[in-house]
Design a protein around this motif. Structure first.
Motif, short mmCIF file in Angstrom:
data_model
loop_
_atom_site.label_atom_id
_atom_site.label_comp_id
_atom_site.label_asym_id
_atom_site.label_seq_id
_atom_site.Cartn_x
_atom_site.Cartn_y
_atom_site.Cartn_z
N THR A 49 0.85 -1.19 0.00
CA THR A 49 0.00 0.00 0.00
C THR A 49 0.88 1.24 0.00
OG1 THR A 49 -1.74 -1.14 1.23
CG2 THR A 49 -1.83 1.27 1.19
N SER A 91 -10.84 4.09 -7.93
CA SER A 91 -10.67 3.29 -9.15
C SER A 91 -10.05 1.94 -8.77
CB SER A 91 -9.79 4.00 -10.17
OG SER A 91 -8.47 4.16 -9.69
N GLN A 92 -10.18 1.00 -9.70
CA GLN A 92 -9.58 -0.32 -9.50
C GLN A 92 -9.28 -0.93 -10.86
OE1 GLN A 92 -12.23 -3.04 -7.55
NE2 GLN A 92 -14.02 -2.21 -8.55
N CYS A 93 -8.30 -1.83 -10.89
CA CYS A 93 -7.98 -2.52 -12.13
C CYS A 93 -7.08 -3.72 -11.86
CB CYS A 93 -7.31 -1.59 -13.13
SG CYS A 93 -5.63 -1.09 -12.73
N MET A 132 -13.20 4.40 -2.31
CA MET A 132 -12.60 3.77 -3.49
C MET A 132 -12.86 4.66 -4.71
SD MET A 132 -12.90 1.82 -6.45
CE MET A 132 -14.56 1.27 -6.54
N SER A 192 -7.87 4.51 -3.45
CA SER A 192 -8.84 5.15 -2.57
C SER A 192 -8.29 6.50 -2.15
CB SER A 192 -9.07 4.30 -1.32
OG SER A 192 -9.52 3.02 -1.67
N ARG A 228 -4.21 -7.07 -8.37
CA ARG A 228 -5.41 -6.24 -8.26
C ARG A 228 -5.02 -4.96 -7.56
NH1 ARG A 228 -9.67 -5.49 -4.22
NH2 ARG A 228 -11.51 -4.70 -5.32
N THR A 229 -5.36 -3.83 -8.14
CA THR A 229 -5.05 -2.55 -7.52
C THR A 229 -6.34 -1.80 -7.22
OG1 THR A 229 -4.86 -1.35 -9.61
CG2 THR A 229 -2.85 -2.36 -8.74
N VAL A 230 -6.35 -1.13 -6.08
CA VAL A 230 -7.48 -0.30 -5.67
C VAL A 230 -6.92 1.05 -5.25
CG1 VAL A 230 -9.39 -0.03 -4.06
CG2 VAL A 230 -8.79 -2.31 -4.89
N VAL A 261 -0.91 3.53 -10.01
CA VAL A 261 -1.26 2.11 -10.06
C VAL A 261 -0.06 1.28 -10.49
CG1 VAL A 261 -2.59 0.44 -11.44
CG2 VAL A 261 -3.74 2.40 -10.38
#
Length: 118
Positions: A10, A105-107, A103, A92, A88-90, A35
């Motif tokens: 993180t 974005s995520q990808c 949150m 926030s 997996r990335t989040v 990211v």
């Protein structure tokens, strides 16, 4: 202090005014840069070797990140192959004075470990 899983990284920092684009919020390209940095740190930490980005996909920008937000980019390895890692990335963010981050974005990012022979 909490214990962090070996397969997760993180990154935390403030979104700077220089990160803001014409829209008034942080540019999508800047978010993708964050990211990639977090996913790279997770991939290198897991593989203990140099890694390269092979794929970034399924990106979903739910809400914008604003200048002055405390940003957290969590990268978690969810699958490993012989040399590839699916991460997996989040992303926030929220008020740096407290509260629960939202949150944004995520990808999924795929990294490949590069051996000594390239």
């Amino acid at each position: 202090m909490s214990e962090t899983a070996a397969n997760s990284v993180t990154l935390r920092f403030l979104a700077a005014p220089t990160d803001v684009g014409h829209s008034g919020s942080v540019d999508a390209g800047t978010v993708l840069e964050w990211v990639d940095k977090a996913a790279y740190a997770a991939a290198v930490g897991w593989s203990k070797s140099y890694c390269v980005t092979a794929y970034v996909g399924n990106i979903h920008f739910a809400d914008p990140v604003n200048s002055g937000d405390m940003v957290e980019v969590e990268a978690t390895i969810v699958y490993t192959g012989r040399s590839s890692m699916h991460i997996r990335t989040v992303v926030s963010s929220g008020d740096p004075r407290g509260g629960t981050p939202t949150m944004r974005s995520q990808c999924i990012v795929i990294f490949v470990a590069v051996g000594a022979d390239g």
